[in-house]
Design an enzyme around this catalytic site. Structure first.
Site, PDB file in Angstrom:
ATOM      1  CE1 TYR A 214      45.303  61.085  41.536  1.00  0.00           C
ATOM      2  CE2 TYR A 214      43.273  61.576  40.813  1.00  0.00           C
ATOM      3  CZ  TYR A 214      44.379  61.897  40.831  1.00  0.00           C
ATOM      4  OH  TYR A 214      44.889  62.836  39.979  1.00  0.00           O
ATOM      5  CG  HIS A 362      51.625  58.233  38.159  1.00  0.00           C
ATOM      6  ND1 HIS A 362      51.797  58.447  39.435  1.00  0.00           N
ATOM      7  CD2 HIS A 362      51.093  59.236  37.883  1.00  0.00           C
ATOM      8  CE1 HIS A 362      51.273  59.488  39.779  1.00  0.00           C
ATOM      9  NE2 HIS A 362      50.876  60.174  38.648  1.00  0.00           N
TER      10      HIS A 362
END
Length: 373
Positions: A214, A362
């Site tokens: 991430y 997302h």
């Protein structure tokens, strides 16, 4: 006289062009000497809220795609949350993903922030992927749920996951089961300057490395742009190169990379605010270019060079999902050799986006890797 039509100030691309699927896992698995290793990545934007909204999303994905690995970003959990009796998260994962071993990385510097997790399918040869050395993994109760392990471990999506696991030689296409099990799992990079925010989980498999990442967001005011491009991006690339060299095997890094590479990855390329928005600045794009230039391939774009309108993130605040006003921020980045079918034992076959899966701002992305005997 006709009025002159005003030139568009920026691109407006919301149509999804048709994509050619390059690989049929079911067909491939019917022949011996071939196994399709499927990896799913999803930024869940806060796991507790996500599973309240979509309690079956992860287990359904696991079954539908016969996932071997599921990678999550931005779970926002702290270490104690898994065993919090009120949250019952460990029970949730034993029920929904009982056929997988979970490996967790947490943000230590800030609560309710960042965090990554990797779920790796258990194999019957070792009971629960017992051969893997864990660093900061799920621990404690990871070997329960044998029947659920067989249920979620079905390697044939066509049967809907309703059959018990087949014998190993058939379900793995005559590929040694050991090739599908991790040797080692690390929940940090070993870089103190970057490891406090729980941003990576790396699994070493016999034939390749898999790093769930991430990437830091540069922030609304771009206050972390310098850190992200000048420190994180360069140090992360160096770490990936080191793994590849020291392990003498290719690497895939994947997840929410917080950059929309070019005009094909944004719906509104040319809009004035993009140059000053996190993910679309010139600095972030140049930094990403530098990583690719070091010998790595964006799997989706390589396999679908003309694909347009295939985004993985939409602003919920602006209501952008339904009209498909999005960005592609989620990627699989692979060593060049994994994209070349030249007799090697591991080859990337397809990558695609699953925009109809809800629960986050997302959506999931999928990578299919062929492992050959």
């Amino acid at each position: 006289k006709k009025k002159k039509t005003k030139a568009a100030d920026h691109q407006r691309w919301t149509e999804r062009t048709p994509l050619t699927r390059h690989w049929n896992p079911q067909q491939a698995m019917s022949s011996t000497g071939s196994y399709t290793f499927t990896v799913i990545s999803w930024n869940v934007a806060g796991l507790r809220a996500f599973i309240k909204k979509q309690p079956d999303a992860l287990s359904n994905l696991a079954k539908k795609y016969s996932a071997d690995v599921i990678c999550l970003q931005e779970h926002k959990l702290q270490e104690g949350h898994l065993d919090d009796p009120k949250l019952k998260l460990r029970e949730y994962f034993e029920e929904k993903l009982g056929g997988y071993d979970g490996h967790w990385s947490y943000s230590l510097e800030k609560k309710g922030y960042s965090g990554t997790a990797m779920f790796i399918k258990k194999r019957s040869s070792s009971g629960a992927g017992a051969g893997a050395k864990k660093s900061g993994g799920d621990g404690k109760k990871g070997k329960k749920q044998a029947t659920l392990g067989a249920f979620f471990g079905s390697s044939n999506a066509a049967d809907g996951g309703n059959t018990q696991a087949k014998d190993d030689s058939k379900s793995t296409g005559d590929i040694p089961v050991s090739h599908l099990e991790p040797i080692n799992v690390e929940t940090d990079l070993g870089l103190p300057a970057h490891d406090g925010e729980g941003r990576t989980v790396t699994a070493e498999f016999p034939l390749f490395y898999l790093t769930n990442v991430y990437v830091p967001n540069s922030g609304q005011k771009l206050d972390r742009l310098g850190y992200r491009t000048q420190q994180w991006d360069t140090d992360f690339l160096a770490k990936m190169q080191q793994l590849e060299t020291d392990g003498d095997k290719p690497i895939v890094w994947l997840g929410d990379l917080n950059v929309a590479h070019n005009e094909k990855d944004t719906w509104n390329e040319g809009a004035k605010h993009l140059a000053k928005s996190a993910g679309t600045t010139a600095e972030e794009r140049a930094s990403f270019e530098q990583q690719l230039g070091a010998g790595y391939i964006d799997a989706f774009r390589h396999l679908h060079p003309e694909g347009r309108g295939h985004y993985s993130y939409w602003s919920q605040r602006a209501g952008n999902r339904e009209p498909n006003k999005g960005l592609r921020l989620d990627y699989f980045i692979c060593s060049k050799e994994m994209m070349e079918d030249d007799g090697k034992k591991v080859c990337v076959r397809d990558s695609y986006i699953v925009p109809d899966e809800l629960g986050s701002d997302h959506c999931p992305i999928v990578l299919e890797i062929e492992i050959k005997k």
